[in-house]
Design a protein around this motif. Structure first.
Motif, short mmCIF file in Angstrom:
data_model
loop_
_atom_site.label_atom_id
_atom_site.label_comp_id
_atom_site.label_asym_id
_atom_site.label_seq_id
_atom_site.Cartn_x
_atom_site.Cartn_y
_atom_site.Cartn_z
N ARG A 176 25.97 -34.12 -2.61
CA ARG A 176 27.11 -34.25 -3.51
C ARG A 176 28.37 -34.57 -2.70
N ARG A 177 29.18 -35.46 -3.24
CA ARG A 177 30.47 -35.71 -2.61
C ARG A 177 31.42 -34.57 -2.96
N ILE A 178 32.49 -34.45 -2.20
CA ILE A 178 33.39 -33.30 -2.35
C ILE A 178 33.96 -33.22 -3.76
N GLY A 179 34.26 -34.36 -4.38
CA GLY A 179 34.80 -34.37 -5.73
C GLY A 179 33.82 -33.88 -6.78
N GLN A 180 32.54 -33.79 -6.41
CA GLN A 180 31.52 -33.31 -7.34
C GLN A 180 31.27 -31.81 -7.20
N LEU A 181 32.04 -31.15 -6.34
CA LEU A 181 31.89 -29.72 -6.11
C LEU A 181 33.07 -28.96 -6.71
N SER A 182 32.87 -27.70 -7.03
CA SER A 182 33.98 -26.86 -7.45
C SER A 182 34.84 -26.52 -6.24
N GLY A 183 36.02 -25.94 -6.49
CA GLY A 183 36.89 -25.57 -5.38
C GLY A 183 36.23 -24.58 -4.43
N GLY A 184 35.53 -23.60 -4.99
CA GLY A 184 34.85 -22.61 -4.16
C GLY A 184 33.72 -23.22 -3.35
N GLN A 185 32.97 -24.13 -3.98
CA GLN A 185 31.88 -24.80 -3.26
C GLN A 185 32.42 -25.66 -2.13
N ALA A 186 33.52 -26.35 -2.38
CA ALA A 186 34.12 -27.19 -1.33
C ALA A 186 34.59 -26.34 -0.16
N GLN A 187 35.14 -25.16 -0.43
CA GLN A 187 35.57 -24.30 0.67
C GLN A 187 34.37 -23.77 1.45
N ARG A 188 33.23 -23.59 0.80
CA ARG A 188 32.03 -23.19 1.52
C ARG A 188 31.55 -24.31 2.44
N VAL A 189 31.73 -25.55 2.01
CA VAL A 189 31.42 -26.68 2.89
C VAL A 189 32.34 -26.64 4.10
N ALA A 190 33.62 -26.36 3.88
CA ALA A 190 34.58 -26.27 4.98
C ALA A 190 34.22 -25.13 5.94
N ILE A 191 33.74 -24.03 5.39
CA ILE A 191 33.31 -22.90 6.23
C ILE A 191 32.08 -23.31 7.06
N ALA A 192 31.14 -24.01 6.44
CA ALA A 192 29.96 -24.49 7.17
C ALA A 192 30.38 -25.43 8.29
N ARG A 193 31.30 -26.32 8.01
CA ARG A 193 31.79 -27.25 9.04
C ARG A 193 32.44 -26.49 10.19
N ALA A 194 33.19 -25.46 9.88
CA ALA A 194 33.87 -24.68 10.91
C ALA A 194 32.89 -23.93 11.79
N GLN A 195 31.74 -23.57 11.24
CA GLN A 195 30.80 -22.71 11.94
C GLN A 195 29.65 -23.45 12.62
N VAL A 196 29.38 -24.66 12.19
CA VAL A 196 28.15 -25.34 12.59
C VAL A 196 28.08 -25.60 14.09
N THR A 197 29.23 -25.70 14.76
CA THR A 197 29.25 -25.96 16.20
C THR A 197 29.08 -24.68 17.01
N GLY A 198 28.94 -23.54 16.33
CA GLY A 198 28.81 -22.28 17.04
C GLY A 198 30.15 -21.75 17.51
N ALA A 199 31.20 -22.01 16.75
CA ALA A 199 32.56 -21.63 17.14
C ALA A 199 32.66 -20.15 17.51
N THR A 200 33.34 -19.88 18.60
CA THR A 200 33.59 -18.50 19.02
C THR A 200 34.62 -17.85 18.10
N VAL A 201 35.65 -18.62 17.74
CA VAL A 201 36.72 -18.13 16.86
C VAL A 201 36.90 -19.12 15.72
N VAL A 202 37.01 -18.60 14.50
CA VAL A 202 37.36 -19.43 13.35
C VAL A 202 38.78 -19.08 12.93
N PHE A 203 39.62 -20.10 12.82
CA PHE A 203 41.00 -19.94 12.35
C PHE A 203 41.06 -20.43 10.91
N ALA A 204 41.59 -19.60 10.04
CA ALA A 204 41.66 -19.96 8.62
C ALA A 204 43.10 -19.82 8.15
#
Length: 232
Positions: free
Chosen positions: A141-169
């Motif tokens: 699904r493209r981002i416009g096809q997701l709810s606001g909460g679902q899109a933020q979960r995609v952003a969280i996945a993107r922030a974490q997928v590289t194995g980040a030591t620290v996540v800044f929100a």
């Protein structure tokens, strides 16, 4: 070895005649969730940007203890700071800053591909993170096809997928309703401190901040208060 993943001392930052930070010192322990609260213009976002190496302070220092050892963030050149942000840090912003032309899985996989991973391997890792955050079946699904909460979960996945030591929100739930905010912060905490990583979050929402392990209050460019949150 220090138990602090980030140590900032004497941070000062001005924009023209506006003093955003006035000698802030702050240490962040590995594995904790830290909420930074304050009114608009208090300096909280500037503080987060200095901790993450997005903005350089006029004075003071930021040290980061990462996988490769301890580095002085503000002493690195722009290229080295960009590499640090790609490899060690993850970011979640109020509007997500996702690429609307890409699908959910492409948005997440892109973070890995920028670090040199093949498209096939990056897609596999991205799929796993989306599934872990409750988005299985929504990968294409493209981002416009997701709810606001679902899109933020995609952003969280993107922030974490590289194995980040620290996540800044930065205000990660600011554009969401209260019920969705609670779900998103739960997912964010579970995928960061729940996995032994560190979360540093700017928020204006006292209920969201209370779910972190520590809360600091910023006013006029200074830390004026600190208290323990529920997660402690």
């Amino acid at each position: 070895m220090s138990s602090f993943v980030i140590e900032a001392t004497g941070l000062e930052k001005s924009f023209g005649t506006t003093r955003a930070l006035a000698g802030v010192s702050l240490a962040v322990r590995a594995g904790e969730s830290l909420a930074i609260m304050g009114a608009s213009g208090s300096g909280k976002t500037t503080l987060l940007h200095c901790l993450a190496g997005i903005t350089l302070p006029d004075a003071g220092a930021v040290a980061f203890q990462g996988r490769a050892g301890r580095v002085g963030v503000n002493t690195l050149n722009e290229r080295a700071r960009s590499q640090l942000r790609r490899e060690e840090f993850g970011f979640v912003f109020q509007q997500g800053l996702l690429i609307p032309e890409l699908t959910a899985i492409e948005n997440v996989a892109l973070a890995l591909m920028l670090n040199g991973m093949s498209r096939r391997e990056a897609t596999s890792h991205a799929s796993g993170w989306l599934a872990a955050l409750g988005l299985a079946g929504m990968e294409d699904r493209r981002i416009g096809q997701l709810s606001g909460g679902q899109a933020q979960r995609v952003a969280i996945a993107r922030a974490q997928v590289t194995g980040a030591t620290v996540v800044f929100a930065d205000e990660p739930t600011g554009a969401l309703d209260s019920a969705t905010s609670a779900e998103v912060i739960g997912a964010l905490l579970h995928s960061t401190t729940g996995q032994g990583r560190t979360l540093v979050m700017v928020t204006h929402d006292a209920d969201i901040a209370a779910r972190c392990s520590r809360i600091v209050e910023v006013r006029d460019g200074r830390i004026v208060g600190e208290r323990v949150g529920a997660a402690a």
